[in-house]
Design an enzyme around this catalytic site. Structure first.
Site, short mmCIF file in Angstrom:
data_model
loop_
_atom_site.label_atom_id
_atom_site.label_comp_id
_atom_site.label_asym_id
_atom_site.label_seq_id
_atom_site.Cartn_x
_atom_site.Cartn_y
_atom_site.Cartn_z
N GLN A 1 0.84 -1.19 0.00
CA GLN A 1 0.00 0.00 0.00
C GLN A 1 0.88 1.25 0.00
O GLN A 1 1.80 1.37 0.81
CB GLN A 1 -0.92 0.00 1.22
N ASP B 1 -10.06 -7.75 -2.21
CA ASP B 1 -9.37 -6.51 -2.59
C ASP B 1 -8.82 -6.74 -4.00
O ASP B 1 -7.62 -6.95 -4.18
CB ASP B 1 -8.25 -6.21 -1.59
N CYS C 1 -9.95 -0.34 -5.60
CA CYS C 1 -9.13 0.78 -6.08
C CYS C 1 -9.72 1.39 -7.35
O CYS C 1 -9.10 2.26 -7.97
CB CYS C 1 -7.69 0.33 -6.32
N GLU D 1 -9.84 5.23 -3.60
CA GLU D 1 -9.86 3.93 -2.92
C GLU D 1 -11.09 3.92 -2.03
O GLU D 1 -11.37 4.91 -1.34
CB GLU D 1 -8.59 3.76 -2.08
#
EC number: 2.1.1.-
Length: 361
Positions: free
Chosen positions: A183, A294, A319, A353
């Site tokens: 990240q 994710d 994202c 995000e």
């Protein structure tokens, strides 16, 4: 009180996300802002030469040319250790022909613990003379250093940094590797981890995680479930994940090297995978109450979406809110949206995000 430029940007992102989620009767979106500078834990720059001078360079858009170049000495969005190191490192590179000859790019990777890894990428083979100069440079600046050229990689100490993220009073430790995903905004990442753990609550059942990467979410979430089955297709990410499991002494996580599509085939008993048997994983032993996803920017494929519909609770980090909205067209046929959040990982960019939680109707 007038709004700052950052507040205006964040408000615009909130409005965009709200418009995308409105058709699904989304609850109020919680907003998690970023620091306005020194938030990027990784940064990559081209090296530009002009009258025998060296500069870090970025493009205003498109290919890097003399017309659209932005010359840099430092970079305020970058974490403080990167920002402070940049001009000093550039001076040292300029002064040493061995280090700057055919130097093409410089990549930085930093951690909140203060570690800094610098990768120097060249358009030439690296020699023993380069290694000696690079060792002196690394010692001078107290950095980890890697040299790269075509089919060549020289790691002077190690090719990862140690990161520690704090979640609800507990520290989680990670190996974050050069050239592997982590990240980019550690401050907002910690907020994402806290939000995900709060949404998970306390469970007697098990967690399925698809696209688990290096275990960024896996490790904090593991304490909220009886057991976790984490899946990932990248071998390098799985190596990092297994190291991070050991680093944190976590004993309720099983790891399967499967893509989301392959897990769907295994769960629906369409195909047997030797990789599951090799890891000692029996899917029938799990009682999944929650699935955490994710996915990459492209979102989730149709077969995996149909699989997700079978689970009571879905926590979805995205994202790309546009592919999230497309996926919600399917998921809200069986689930309802009960939480939503905006995480500003990327200030001064249009990227958003976000996270949502869905419960079975």
């Amino acid at each position: 009180m007038t709004m700052s430029n950052y507040q205006r940007q964040l408000f615009a992102k909130h409005q965009q996300l709200h418009a995308l989620l409105r058709p699904f009767s989304a609850p109020k979106i919680r907003i998690y802002p970023s620091p306005e500078k020194h938030y990027r834990m990784r940064a990559e720059f081209r090296i530009w030469r002009d009258d025998e001078q060296l500069f870090y360079a970025m493009s205003r858009g498109g290919a890097l040319t003399a017309q659209n170049i932005v010359r840099l000495h430092n970079f305020p969005p970058a974490y403080i250790t990167i920002d402070r190191c940049m001009p000093l490192l550039l001076d040292a590179l300029r002064a040493d022909p061995v280090l700057h000859h055919k130097l093409y790019e410089v990549h930085f990777l930093a951690s909140l613990r203060g570690e800094l890894l610098v990768s120097l990428i060249y358009h030439r083979a690296l020699t023993d003379e380069w290694t000696a100069a690079a060792k002196a440079l690394a010692k001078r600046f107290h950095i980890l250093l890697i040299g790269r050229s075509r089919k060549q990689k020289i790691t002077l100490e190690r090719d990862f940094i140690l990161e520690t993220l704090n979640v609800d009073g507990r520290a989680f430790h990670y190996h974050q590797y050069e050239q592997s995903f982590s990240q980019p905004n550690a401050y907002v990442c910690q907020k994402m981890l806290r939000w995900a753990c709060a949404q998970a609550g306390e469970n007697a059942g098990d967690l399925l995680e698809l696209y688990c990467g290096n275990g960024n979410f896996t490790l904090p979430l593991a304490s909220h479930f009886r057991r976790v089955l984490a899946t990932e297709i990248s071998k390098s990410s799985i190596t990092a994940l297994q190291e991070n499991i050991f680093l944190n002494q976590t004993n309720n996580i099983a790891v399967a090297r499967l893509s989301a599509e392959e897990f769907t085939q295994a769960w629906q008993k369409e195909r047997d995978f030797y990789r599951l048997k090799q890891a000692g994983i029996e899917l029938a032993d799990y009682q999944f109450e929650t699935v955490f996803v994710d996915p990459p920017r492209a979102g989730i494929d149709d077969n995996t979406l149909f699989l997700l519909q079978k689970f009571p609770k879905i926590i979805y980090i995205s994202c790309n809110p546009h592919t999230l909205a497309a996926n919600l067209q399917t998921l809200t046929q069986t689930h309802e949206l009960c939480a939503a959040a905006l995480f500003d990982q990327f200030p001064d960019t249009p990227h958003i995000e976000c996270g949502v939680v869905l419960r079975k109707k």
